[in-house]
Design a protein around this motif. Sequence first.
Motif, PDB file in Angstrom:
ATOM      1  N   PHE A  86      62.325  78.510   7.710  1.00 15.61           N
ATOM      2  CA  PHE A  86      61.242  79.306   8.295  1.00 15.61           C
ATOM      3  C   PHE A  86      61.529  79.661   9.762  1.00 15.61           C
ATOM      4  O   PHE A  86      61.869  80.794  10.078  1.00 15.61           O
ATOM      5  N   ASP A  87      61.442  78.684  10.652  1.00 17.95           N
ATOM      6  CA  ASP A  87      61.618  78.948  12.089  1.00 17.95           C
ATOM      7  C   ASP A  87      63.063  79.331  12.396  1.00 17.95           C
ATOM      8  O   ASP A  87      64.006  78.637  12.009  1.00 17.95           O
ATOM      9  N   LEU A 117      60.600  77.880   0.219  1.00 17.09           N
ATOM     10  CA  LEU A 117      60.775  77.647   1.640  1.00 17.09           C
ATOM     11  C   LEU A 117      61.226  76.197   1.828  1.00 17.09           C
ATOM     12  O   LEU A 117      60.696  75.298   1.185  1.00 17.09           O
ATOM     13  N   SER A 122      61.732  73.717   4.992  1.00 17.42           N
ATOM     14  CA  SER A 122      61.401  73.748   6.415  1.00 17.42           C
ATOM     15  C   SER A 122      61.125  72.355   6.960  1.00 17.42           C
ATOM     16  O   SER A 122      60.807  71.423   6.210  1.00 17.42           O
ATOM     17  N   ARG A 173      58.613  72.131   8.923  1.00 18.66           N
ATOM     18  CA  ARG A 173      57.157  72.220   9.070  1.00 18.66           C
ATOM     19  C   ARG A 173      56.454  71.538   7.892  1.00 18.66           C
ATOM     20  O   ARG A 173      56.984  71.504   6.772  1.00 18.66           O
ATOM     21  N   THR A 196      51.151  73.950   7.108  1.00 17.70           N
ATOM     22  CA  THR A 196      51.383  74.852   8.241  1.00 17.70           C
ATOM     23  C   THR A 196      52.067  76.132   7.772  1.00 17.70           C
ATOM     24  O   THR A 196      51.726  77.230   8.227  1.00 17.70           O
ATOM     25  N   LEU A 197      53.028  76.010   6.868  1.00 21.73           N
ATOM     26  CA  LEU A 197      53.660  77.205   6.304  1.00 21.73           C
ATOM     27  C   LEU A 197      52.616  78.083   5.624  1.00 21.73           C
ATOM     28  O   LEU A 197      52.639  79.313   5.769  1.00 21.73           O
ATOM     29  N   ASP A 198      51.700  77.458   4.886  1.00 21.27           N
ATOM     30  CA  ASP A 198      50.645  78.219   4.217  1.00 21.27           C
ATOM     31  C   ASP A 198      49.779  78.965   5.225  1.00 21.27           C
ATOM     32  O   ASP A 198      49.379  80.121   4.983  1.00 21.27           O
ATOM     33  N   ALA A 254      57.706  75.117  -1.892  1.00 17.77           N
ATOM     34  CA  ALA A 254      58.158  74.725  -0.557  1.00 17.77           C
ATOM     35  C   ALA A 254      58.559  73.264  -0.514  1.00 17.77           C
ATOM     36  O   ALA A 254      58.027  72.431  -1.253  1.00 17.77           O
ATOM     37  N   GLY A 289      58.507  70.697   2.616  1.00 18.03           N
ATOM     38  CA  GLY A 289      58.076  70.546   4.002  1.00 18.03           C
ATOM     39  C   GLY A 289      58.596  69.253   4.595  1.00 18.03           C
ATOM     40  O   GLY A 289      58.929  68.303   3.883  1.00 18.03           O
TER      41      GLY A 289
END
Length: 260
Positions: free
Chosen positions: A28-29, A65, A67, A69, A73-75, A85, A87
């Motif tokens: 993500f980031d 995803l 990440s 995170r 938070t991604l949501d 995802a 996380g």
Amino acid sequence: MSLDPAPARPAAELPKGSSDDYALFLDFDGTLVELAPRPQDVVVAPGLGVTLETLRDRFGGALALVSGRPIATLDEFLAPHRFDAAGLHGVEMRRSGVFAARATDHEPELRELVDRFRGFVEPRPGLLLEDKGRSVALHWRLAPDLESEVVEEAAAALESLGSRWRLQAGKSVLEILPAFATKAGAVQEFLEAEPYRGRRPVFVGDDVTDEHGFEAVLERGGLAIRIGEGPTVAPLRLPSPAAFREQLARWAQGEPIAAG
């Protein structure tokens, strides 16, 4: 725009609308969004969620995803869109709407560590504490002169915690998280389940935290793409998240995904 360096072999054609054999794993980031001085300040480009949904449909649901995170938070950043995802580097997993966490957010030693880091950060302007519930991170992007102090503090904290925890370095950040959690492990778990099983994995990331993910997909004959500069095991590279979002949009329209 092509991936850099150029593929050694011709790209494999993936016709628009095909049900092909790829599985996409996306950081993500720094990959889907540009980095920001503070984690909460990243901006999601308009249309990104729709592009990801289109790609998910193209690849039979095999898009996740991966990440550092928390999944929640991604949501929040991608709302109303929700995706499979991993996380916190794999501490949390969601596949086909089913969420599972392999550590609680009430670990006494981690709560004590958060308090310790809070006391460390308060007298040092520019340092940021990110309490992720099941892990904790210290950011020094706004105070680069304090890097050595952060490294020393994080190393001392890790030593006090013991072998159940590990230290993860990133871009101007150090994170303490459960020792078992890695992006490679998360990718491998996805690849053991439908709709990912048997597909050729593609991992895209921008940081040292993604290198294990790159290695995992390369070992399975997949593709690894590094976003931005820096040493990497990934054989393919794009210069920025903006360039990658453009590439994602073209893949969503049916353009060949990468090297054959």
